[in-house]
Design an enzyme around this catalytic site. Structure first.
Site, PDB file in Angstrom:
ATOM      1  N   HIS A  46     -10.203  -6.581  -2.383  1.00 54.82           N
ATOM      2  CA  HIS A  46     -11.316  -6.378  -1.457  1.00 54.82           C
ATOM      3  C   HIS A  46     -12.412  -5.713  -2.299  1.00 54.82           C
ATOM      4  O   HIS A  46     -12.524  -4.492  -2.340  1.00 54.82           O
ATOM      5  CB  HIS A  46     -10.887  -5.506  -0.280  1.00 54.82           C
ATOM      6  CG  HIS A  46      -9.822  -6.153   0.548  1.00 54.82           C
ATOM      7  ND1 HIS A  46     -10.053  -7.318   1.259  1.00 54.82           N
ATOM      8  CD2 HIS A  46      -8.516  -5.834   0.749  1.00 54.82           C
ATOM      9  CE1 HIS A  46      -8.927  -7.671   1.884  1.00 54.82           C
ATOM     10  NE2 HIS A  46      -7.993  -6.801   1.588  1.00 54.82           N
ATOM     11  N   ASN A  77       2.189  -5.052  -3.325  1.00 52.74           N
ATOM     12  CA  ASN A  77       0.794  -5.403  -3.011  1.00 52.74           C
ATOM     13  C   ASN A  77      -0.019  -4.149  -2.683  1.00 52.74           C
ATOM     14  O   ASN A  77       0.428  -3.291  -1.931  1.00 52.74           O
ATOM     15  CB  ASN A  77       0.822  -6.323  -1.769  1.00 52.74           C
ATOM     16  CG  ASN A  77      -0.509  -6.984  -1.488  1.00 52.74           C
ATOM     17  OD1 ASN A  77      -1.109  -7.559  -2.398  1.00 52.74           O
ATOM     18  ND2 ASN A  77      -0.971  -6.923  -0.246  1.00 52.74           N
ATOM     19  N   GLU A  97       0.804  -1.234   0.000  1.00 50.41           N
ATOM     20  CA  GLU A  97       0.000   0.000   0.000  1.00 50.41           C
ATOM     21  C   GLU A  97       0.833   1.279   0.000  1.00 50.41           C
ATOM     22  O   GLU A  97       0.646   2.151   0.855  1.00 50.41           O
ATOM     23  CB  GLU A  97      -0.983  -0.030   1.181  1.00 50.41           C
ATOM     24  CG  GLU A  97      -1.890  -1.247   1.120  1.00 50.41           C
ATOM     25  CD  GLU A  97      -2.820  -1.384   2.316  1.00 50.41           C
ATOM     26  OE1 GLU A  97      -2.897  -0.451   3.128  1.00 50.41           O
ATOM     27  OE2 GLU A  97      -3.471  -2.441   2.441  1.00 50.41           O
ATOM     28  N   ASP A 150     -11.941 -10.995  -0.995  1.00 48.85           N
ATOM     29  CA  ASP A 150     -13.194 -11.204  -0.262  1.00 48.85           C
ATOM     30  C   ASP A 150     -14.294 -10.388  -0.935  1.00 48.85           C
ATOM     31  O   ASP A 150     -14.017  -9.371  -1.568  1.00 48.85           O
ATOM     32  CB  ASP A 150     -13.086 -10.909   1.245  1.00 48.85           C
ATOM     33  CG  ASP A 150     -12.437  -9.576   1.583  1.00 48.85           C
ATOM     34  OD1 ASP A 150     -12.475  -8.661   0.748  1.00 48.85           O
ATOM     35  OD2 ASP A 150     -11.898  -9.456   2.706  1.00 48.85           O
ATOM     36  N   GLU A 209      -5.831 -10.989  -1.462  1.00 47.44           N
ATOM     37  CA  GLU A 209      -6.703 -10.805  -0.290  1.00 47.44           C
ATOM     38  C   GLU A 209      -8.175 -10.814  -0.690  1.00 47.44           C
ATOM     39  O   GLU A 209      -8.960  -9.983  -0.229  1.00 47.44           O
ATOM     40  CB  GLU A 209      -6.354  -9.485   0.429  1.00 47.44           C
ATOM     41  CG  GLU A 209      -4.897  -9.372   0.827  1.00 47.44           C
ATOM     42  CD  GLU A 209      -4.559  -8.093   1.593  1.00 47.44           C
ATOM     43  OE1 GLU A 209      -5.491  -7.404   2.052  1.00 47.44           O
ATOM     44  OE2 GLU A 209      -3.364  -7.797   1.723  1.00 47.44           O
TER      45      GLU A 209
END
Ligand code: 9MR
Length: 604
Positions: A470, A434, A393, A501, A499
């Site tokens: 996400h 990432n 990030e 979801d 990640e």
């Protein structure tokens, strides 16, 4: 580009048992007991004791003891440990039964107290005769890499149901029956997974259709299968008692396949809590057991959701605390599960240890401190971790994130310094940048890609881009995802969904306004939309990313109510169901959706 170890995926690929071998088990009437050093560094080591049933009948419960001259156990997992030299370790119930030909292992961490790694004798009835000896590895450099370790375990899970004669499918090292009626992809016939002939034949040599099991097939640790089945029964009988479950009404779905990981040649991963976290997968309770059952059955890689972040591993300068992470990594490797490391450098204030937040120094001194952290962590896990999120990030839409202590003190240079240091420490690990919200393309993705292009041009060691994903059922479009995937592919870098979801509510959409208008129950309709969405994301990934650039797909959490989204996105206002398994550890429709995509079936 940088040369890396070659790892294959699927149950047949034994991922990093990580055993620094040299052990000599003594054959006995019912079993033998081996003391293994799985990782050895200056001040300590992690070890395992493996108990193998060499007799004709099941071992029902076990207890073993050992004693050191100087070494000292500091923590242990997958066993109940008592005593303090001599130590006694006994089974935890779920791993107490060892069928003939199978084995169980438990792990522990040892402080060497300034001495050498010792090779104590392991005794106990189950070792029948009580004599056992071992020779520990002399240094951490002798720890087997994941692919090297594959020869250490034998006895096959998948091939156990495969007849020994006739044609079979050697699917990347694991034997499966060929389907009788299913024409392509994977099928479910006679109560087991099978591979359609055309799909089997599409594998590269030396895999494909084989006759009579004659192909040299690697196989699955029998300890996985035995612990899986016993965990299954204990988890299903006790899971309703799980206190953290917010809802067990989610519709479950019988999967048409046995295991997600077996459907892919790349890592299908999951983020897990461990160490002192609530719902740790290593806890000796139904929540831990239920998760372990899911993970060993369906996932080929784990990411620590938190416990490998900076503040967890390096809270005081020069003093690394690896115990919890070692326990997790060793558990994964001993269950043939790989590990993706997350994250070496993340600016987020509460992830940065105080010593770093308070650090005063010149740019060069900052770089030195950063390198110390990255090298300390990456070298410790070298050979045991497949890949790292090296920097997490670092961008905002406008460019580099300036509200980062690293950026403030080193400028954008800190990112490449981190990649260079990680590559020095572990040249075999794949190194990722990432970030979130890159799935939608511009503008943040452009910033990251400009950096990646610059790195490639200047030979800064980057292997891939990690897309957090996400995402929501209605955002972003799959066409946007496809575009970003193919842009990374065009640069020759790997693509990893790190990640994933997908909650059923989108708090940023016009349709959502809590408490007046939101999805408050996991309805069939919500589950179906979510299933199709999971499927179409994996489908886009498979379509756009060629096999050699697939870093894998990881789901961010095991079961619904443990998702970070509930607290951090939905403010604990209501339940959410963003993951593949419900709170009773049953697969949900989206698990089938992921499987459908992996099997090349339509998303419906
Ligand atoms: O899931 C993680 C949650 O438990 C933590 O509280 C949070 C802050 O450390 O981090 C969550 O994981 C984040 C990941 O490390 C980086 N990408 C975003 C993830 C969700 O916030």
């Amino acid at each position: 580009m940088f040369s890396k170890k070659i790892t294959t995926w699927g149950t047949g690929a034994l991922l990093g048992l990580g055993l620094a071998m040299g052990s000599v088990g003594v054959q006995a009437q019912t079993g033998n007991c081996e003391y293994l050093v799985t990782n050895d560094w200056n001040s300590g080591l992690t070890g395992a004791i493996r108990i193998s049933n060499t007799g004709d009948s099941a071992i029902d419960g076990w207890s073993v003891s050992w004693e050191y001259d100087n070494n000292q156990v500091t923590n242990a997992w997958n066993t109940q440990l008592s005593g303090s030299n001599p130590y006694t370790a006994s089974d935890m119930g779920w791993n107490g039964t060892i069928q003939p030909g199978q084995s169980v292992e438990f792990g522990f961490q040892v402080n060497k107290n300034g001495g050498e790694a010792e090779a104590p004798e392991v005794t106990g009835d189950v070792c029948a005769g009580g004599t056992s000896s071992s020779a520990p590895a002399s240094s951490s450099s002798s720890v087997a890499t994941s692919s090297e370790a594959s020869s250490a375990v034998s006895s096959s899970l998948a091939s156990s149901s495969v007849p020994s004669g006739g044609e079979q499918c050697d699917w990347y090292g694991t034997l499966y029956p060929l389907c009788q009626t299913t024409e392509s992809g994977w099928g479910w016939e006679s109560n087991e997974s099978c591979v359609a002939r055309s799909t089997c034949e599409s594998q590269p040599a030396p895999y494909g259709v084989v006759n009579g099991g004659s192909s040299a097939s690697s196989s699955v640790s029998s300890s996985v299968s035995s612990s899986q089945s016993s965990v299954q029964s204990s988890a299903s009988s006790e899971s309703s008692a799980q206190s953290s479950a917010s809802s067990s009404s989610a519709p479950s779905d019988d999967l048409t396949f046995e295991s997600l990981r077996n459907l892919a040649e790349f890592p299908v991963g999951v983020a897990v809590p461990a160490g002192n976290e609530t719902n740790s997968i290593l806890d000796d309770d139904p929540t831990g057991e239920g998760q372990r059952e899911i993970i060993t059955q369906h996932f080929g890689q784990i990411t620590a959701g938190n416990i490998m972040k900076m503040s967890y591993l390096h809270n005081q300068r020069g003093n690394f605390t690896f115990g919890n992470a070692d326990a997790l990594v060793d558990w994964a490797l001993s269950n043939n599960i790989g590990v993706h490391g997350h994250a070496l450098v993340w600016h987020s204030e509460y992830q940065v240890p105080d010593w770093m937040n308070n650090f005063q120094g010149t740019e060069e001194e900052w770089v030195e401190a950063l390198r110390e952290h990255v090298i300390g962590v990456a070298s410790h896990f070298a050979g045991r971790v497949d890949s790292w999120d090296v920097v997490n990030e670092a961008f905002v839409d406008e460019g580099y994130r300036t509200d980062s202590i690293f950026y403030e003190n080193m400028g954008e240079r800190y990112i490449e310094e981190a990649f260079i240091a990680a590559n020095e420490a572990d040249p075999d690990a794949d190194l990722y940048y990432n970030d979130f919200s890159m799935e939608n393309g511009q503008p943040k993705f452009d910033n990251a890609m400009a950096m990646a292009r610059d790195f490639v041009e200047r030979d800064i060691p980057i292997d891939g881009i990690g897309f957090q994903f996400h995402v929501f059922v209605d955002w972003p479009s799959t066409s946007a995802m496809r575009e970003v995937f193919s842009e990374v592919v065009d640069l020759g870098l790997k693509v990893k969904i790190t990640e994933l979801d997908i909650p059923v509510n989108n708090p940023y959409s016009d349709n959502y306004s809590y408490p007046d208008n939101y999805i408050s129950e996991y309805t069939d309709e919500a589950a179906q939309a979510q299933k199709e969405r999971y499927c179409s994301i994996v489908e886009a990934y498979l379509d756009e990313v060629p096999p050699e650039l697939r870093g894998g797909v990881t789901v961010w959490g095991v079961f619904d109510s443990d998702s970070w989204l509930i607290e951090q996105t939905f403010d604990n206002n209501h339940d959410e169901w963003p993951l593949l398994f419900n709170d009773n550890f049953e697969p949900k429709p989206p698990a089938q959706g992921v499987g459908d995509a992996l099997m090349g079936l339509p998303c419906q």
